[in-house]
Motif scaffolding. Structure first.
Motif, PDB file in Angstrom:
ATOM      1  N   ARG A 184       0.633  -1.266   0.014  1.00 26.76           N
ATOM      2  CA  ARG A 184       0.019   0.000   0.015  1.00 26.76           C
ATOM      3  C   ARG A 184       1.019   1.372   0.046  1.00 26.76           C
ATOM      4  NH1 ARG A 184      -3.868  -0.287   4.949  1.00 26.76           N
ATOM      5  NH2 ARG A 184      -1.910  -0.642   6.140  1.00 26.76           N
ATOM      6  N   LEU A 185       0.383   2.232  -0.615  1.00 26.47           N
ATOM      7  CA  LEU A 185       1.236   3.525  -0.631  1.00 26.47           C
ATOM      8  C   LEU A 185       0.874   4.270   0.535  1.00 26.47           C
ATOM      9  CD1 LEU A 185       0.125   4.621  -4.292  1.00 26.47           C
ATOM     10  CD2 LEU A 185       2.567   4.362  -3.170  1.00 26.47           C
ATOM     11  N   PRO A 186       1.794   4.867   1.007  1.00 22.35           N
ATOM     12  CA  PRO A 186       1.576   5.564   2.569  1.00 22.35           C
ATOM     13  C   PRO A 186       0.507   6.597   2.797  1.00 22.35           C
ATOM     14  CG  PRO A 186       3.836   6.162   1.697  1.00 22.35           C
ATOM     15  CD  PRO A 186       3.093   5.229   0.733  1.00 22.35           C
ATOM     16  N   ALA A 187       0.309   6.875   3.791  1.00 27.88           N
ATOM     17  CA  ALA A 187      -0.722   7.908   4.129  1.00 27.88           C
ATOM     18  C   ALA A 187      -0.387   9.318   3.526  1.00 27.88           C
ATOM     19  CB  ALA A 187      -1.127   8.011   5.543  1.00 27.88           C
ATOM     20  N   GLY A 188       1.088   9.662   3.546  1.00 30.91           N
ATOM     21  CA  GLY A 188       1.498  10.943   3.060  1.00 30.91           C
ATOM     22  C   GLY A 188       1.166  10.962   1.724  1.00 30.91           C
ATOM     23  N   PHE A 189       1.556  10.114   0.850  1.00 28.74           N
ATOM     24  CA  PHE A 189       1.280   9.977  -0.316  1.00 28.74           C
ATOM     25  C   PHE A 189      -0.234  10.201  -0.899  1.00 28.74           C
ATOM     26  CE2 PHE A 189      -0.078   8.043  -4.459  1.00 28.74           C
ATOM     27  CZ  PHE A 189       0.940   8.626  -5.431  1.00 28.74           C
ATOM     28  N   ASN A 190      -1.073   9.405   0.040  1.00 33.22           N
ATOM     29  CA  ASN A 190      -2.385   9.476  -0.258  1.00 33.22           C
ATOM     30  C   ASN A 190      -3.142  10.921  -0.255  1.00 33.22           C
ATOM     31  OD1 ASN A 190      -2.585   6.915  -0.685  1.00 33.22           O
ATOM     32  ND2 ASN A 190      -3.128   6.298   1.155  1.00 33.22           N
ATOM     33  N   ARG A 191      -2.201  11.883   0.815  1.00 29.23           N
ATOM     34  CA  ARG A 191      -2.829  13.122   0.888  1.00 29.23           C
ATOM     35  C   ARG A 191      -2.392  13.926  -0.442  1.00 29.23           C
ATOM     36  NH1 ARG A 191      -4.076  15.385   5.790  1.00 29.23           N
ATOM     37  NH2 ARG A 191      -3.538  17.368   5.122  1.00 29.23           N
ATOM     38  N   LEU A 192      -1.127  13.661  -1.138  1.00 23.51           N
ATOM     39  CA  LEU A 192      -0.805  13.954  -2.277  1.00 23.51           C
ATOM     40  C   LEU A 192      -1.911  13.797  -3.412  1.00 23.51           C
ATOM     41  CD1 LEU A 192       1.094  15.820  -4.319  1.00 23.51           C
ATOM     42  CD2 LEU A 192       2.245  13.626  -4.473  1.00 23.51           C
ATOM     43  N   ALA A 193      -2.230  12.371  -3.574  1.00 22.85           N
ATOM     44  CA  ALA A 193      -3.238  11.948  -4.458  1.00 22.85           C
ATOM     45  C   ALA A 193      -4.582  12.597  -4.229  1.00 22.85           C
ATOM     46  CB  ALA A 193      -3.397  10.488  -4.241  1.00 22.85           C
ATOM     47  N   GLY A 194      -4.866  12.728  -3.037  1.00 19.57           N
ATOM     48  CA  GLY A 194      -6.166  13.605  -2.878  1.00 19.57           C
ATOM     49  C   GLY A 194      -6.162  14.915  -3.220  1.00 19.57           C
ATOM     50  N   SER A 195      -4.860  15.768  -2.920  1.00 21.25           N
ATOM     51  CA  SER A 195      -4.988  16.866  -3.335  1.00 21.25           C
ATOM     52  C   SER A 195      -4.921  17.157  -5.081  1.00 21.25           C
ATOM     53  CB  SER A 195      -3.510  17.552  -2.882  1.00 21.25           C
ATOM     54  OG  SER A 195      -3.475  18.808  -3.405  1.00 21.25           O
ATOM     55  N   ASN A 196      -4.375  15.889  -5.523  1.00 22.45           N
ATOM     56  CA  ASN A 196      -4.437  15.939  -6.957  1.00 22.45           C
ATOM     57  C   ASN A 196      -5.747  15.886  -7.522  1.00 22.45           C
ATOM     58  OD1 ASN A 196      -2.922  15.677  -9.733  1.00 22.45           O
ATOM     59  ND2 ASN A 196      -3.911  13.572  -9.688  1.00 22.45           N
ATOM     60  N   LEU A 197      -6.529  14.872  -6.840  1.00 19.85           N
ATOM     61  CA  LEU A 197      -8.224  14.895  -7.380  1.00 19.85           C
ATOM     62  C   LEU A 197      -8.797  16.008  -7.021  1.00 19.85           C
ATOM     63  CD1 LEU A 197     -10.244  12.924  -8.293  1.00 19.85           C
ATOM     64  CD2 LEU A 197     -10.536  12.324  -5.811  1.00 19.85           C
ATOM     65  N   ALA A 198      -8.590  16.722  -6.062  1.00 20.87           N
ATOM     66  CA  ALA A 198      -9.532  18.081  -5.772  1.00 20.87           C
ATOM     67  C   ALA A 198      -8.978  19.024  -6.921  1.00 20.87           C
ATOM     68  CB  ALA A 198      -9.120  18.456  -4.427  1.00 20.87           C
ATOM     69  N   ALA A 199      -7.813  19.146  -7.271  1.00 19.08           N
ATOM     70  CA  ALA A 199      -7.201  20.070  -8.125  1.00 19.08           C
ATOM     71  C   ALA A 199      -7.854  19.626  -9.633  1.00 19.08           C
ATOM     72  CB  ALA A 199      -5.651  20.163  -8.056  1.00 19.08           C
ATOM     73  N   GLN A 200      -7.647  18.656  -9.843  1.00 22.42           N
ATOM     74  CA  GLN A 200      -8.119  18.216 -11.292  1.00 22.42           C
ATOM     75  C   GLN A 200      -9.615  18.230 -11.416  1.00 22.42           C
ATOM     76  OE1 GLN A 200      -5.842  17.690 -13.633  1.00 22.42           O
ATOM     77  NE2 GLN A 200      -3.961  17.126 -12.664  1.00 22.42           N
ATOM     78  N   SER A 201     -10.315  17.975 -10.531  1.00 25.62           N
ATOM     79  CA  SER A 201     -11.794  18.303 -10.522  1.00 25.62           C
ATOM     80  C   SER A 201     -12.056  19.608 -10.592  1.00 25.62           C
ATOM     81  CB  SER A 201     -12.547  17.451  -9.341  1.00 25.62           C
ATOM     82  OG  SER A 201     -12.105  16.160  -9.183  1.00 25.62           O
ATOM     83  N   ALA A 202     -11.303  20.527  -9.838  1.00 21.77           N
ATOM     84  CA  ALA A 202     -11.937  21.838 -10.029  1.00 21.77           C
ATOM     85  C   ALA A 202     -11.568  22.395 -11.436  1.00 21.77           C
ATOM     86  CB  ALA A 202     -10.915  22.781  -8.785  1.00 21.77           C
ATOM     87  N   GLU A 203     -10.110  21.963 -12.013  1.00 22.11           N
ATOM     88  CA  GLU A 203      -9.908  22.358 -13.280  1.00 22.11           C
ATOM     89  C   GLU A 203     -11.222  21.987 -14.279  1.00 22.11           C
ATOM     90  OE1 GLU A 203      -6.864  20.948 -16.703  1.00 22.11           O
ATOM     91  OE2 GLU A 203      -6.955  20.020 -14.871  1.00 22.11           O
ATOM     92  N   GLN A 204     -11.472  20.476 -14.161  1.00 22.23           N
ATOM     93  CA  GLN A 204     -12.436  20.158 -15.457  1.00 22.23           C
ATOM     94  C   GLN A 204     -13.896  20.782 -15.123  1.00 22.23           C
ATOM     95  OE1 GLN A 204     -11.686  18.353 -17.791  1.00 22.23           O
ATOM     96  NE2 GLN A 204      -9.576  18.392 -17.171  1.00 22.23           N
TER      97      GLN A 204
END
Length: 427
Positions: free
Chosen positions: A11-31
């Motif tokens: 499993r990818l660590p929790a710290g990376f998951n925060r980056l992935a969550g930030s990426n999802l929020a940023a990309q969703s805002a863009e689209q």
């Protein structure tokens, strides 16, 4: 001995998951914002086709103008700080759009300027995020999981790409445009907040060279590299070809294929569905296939998808368009994940953000493809656009097949900087 503080190999660590969550929020805002702005321009501000096209230029230009300078800054400054600041600026711009809209003071000029500012946030995130992920190796992301980490980042982008426009359109239809902009702004603010929990290593060294030399160094690395140069060329040609298709598909589908608005939306939605499925399968495919085969899959699917769309000129079956868009989404996502990993592993860390910026510059092919389609459609009809796009898809496949990247047996080693100019070591 097992260390309880070591990251799990499953499993990818929790710290990376925060980056992935930030990426999802940023990309969703863009689209959501990118879907809402043209709708507001046409439906609320009564823009004609020419004016709406200029708005699209404003929403594309930041990729051309700022990708390289932002790459230089990301190699000098903490990447997390740049990304969080960019998301905060995008949130502010979108909140201003919502405020002007509700007070009745929004006009096309303001929408274009604020949209330009918002897209600058997208450029920063697109350049800095791929450079930040390998910077977390091995402290946060195990080196063996770099492809999986890239797949997670790309999955977030594809989910946003598939769902964001639908969400934006639904909000505008149900509650008005203001809700779409408020939601996009809130997502950008959330993306900035999530980055607070992500480690951001300082650049390896503070650079004192002239800015233009910094920029030239990143570009020279890409265009002299035997693996990265054909990857850039392939991506540029593919992007121009697919944006030729996007530019003319709606009128073509309505008049030639006889599709309703809902059916056109379904056809375009197959592109997003292909992207999501490709991203979900990327880690498993990379684990089972030769690395070079995965690199080649995107261009092969691009040509196949373009051929299916061109076939509708003779057989106007909606199913051909559905299958074509699905392939154009699914295969190229495998390309994005594999070539992002390739770029990260053969590029010295001090150059990575600038090299990522050169890659983002390939998005400059978007207005090139759209402008070429507009000219061809006026001169020879939309059918000519599909045929020229098909020729482009064939050219990008030929380009990558001439590259040593498709002969790689495995992913190059991240710590083998010398392999950057000796790719035979990875065969």
């Amino acid at each position: 001995m097992h260390c309880p503080l070591a990251p799990s190999i499953d499993r990818l660590p929790a710290g990376f998951n925060r980056l992935a969550g930030s990426n999802l929020a940023a990309q969703s805002a863009e689209q959501i914002a990118l879907a809402a702005m043209p709708m507001v321009a046409v439906l609320t501000l009564h823009a004609d086709a020419s004016t709406a096209s200029w708005l699209q230029v404003a929403l594309t230009l930041p990729f051309v103008l700022f990708a390289i300078p932002i790459g230089m800054l990301a190699d000098r400054w903490p990447k997390r700080t740049l990304m969080a600041g960019a998301e905060a600026a995008r949130a502010a711009a979108l909140f201003v759009v919502a405020g002007l809209l509700v007070t009745g003071h929004l006009n096309l000029a303001a929408l274009g300027v604020l949209g330009f500012v918002a897209v600058c946030g997208t450029v920063v995130f697109s350049v800095a995020a791929p450079a930040l992920v390998p910077a977390l190796v091995p402290a946060l992301v195990p080196a063996a999981m770099l492809s999986r980490a890239n797949g997670r980042i790309e999955l977030a982008r594809t989910v946003a790409f598939a769902c964001g426009p639908a969400i934006g359109g639904a909000l505008i239809g149900w509650t008005g445009a203001m809700a779409a902009f408020v939601l996009a702004a809130a997502l950008s603010a959330a993306a900035a907040a999530l980055l607070a929990g992500v480690a951001s290593p300082l650049p390896a060294r503070r650079r004192t060279a002239h800015a233009l030399r910094d920029i030239a160094e990143g570009a020279r690395f890409v265009f002299q590299h035997p693996l990265l140069r054909p990857v850039f060329a392939t991506q540029f040609i593919f992007t121009a070809a697919i944006f030729m298709v996007f530019a003319i598909f709606v009128p073509y589908a309505a008049h030639r294929l006889g599709l309703s608005a809902q059916a056109i939306g379904l056809a375009l939605g197959m592109y997003g569905a292909g992207m999501v499925i490709g991203a979900l399968l990327a880690a498993r495919i990379l684990a089972r296939w030769r690395f070079g085969y995965v690199v080649a899959t995107g261009p092969v699917c691009g040509l196949a998808g373009g051929a299916l769309l061109a076939a509708t000129l003779w057989q106007p079956w909606p199913a051909l368009a559905h299958a074509g868009f699905f392939l154009l989404g699914c295969g190229p996502i495998l390309w994005v994940v594999s070539t992002t990993t390739l770029r990260q592993t053969v590029t010295p860390p001090a150059l990575l953000a600038r090299v990522s910026a050169v890659n983002v510059m390939s998005y400059g092919a978007r207005p090139v493809g759209a402008a070429l389609a507009a000219w061809l459609a006026a001169q020879a009809g939309v059918g000519a656009c599909l045929l020229v796009a098909l020729a482009g898809f064939a050219l990008q496949l030929l380009c990558i097949l001439q590259s040593p990247a498709v002969r790689l047996m495995r992913q190059p080693e991240a710590d083998d900087a010398d392999a950057a100019f000796n790719p035979a070591q990875a065969y």
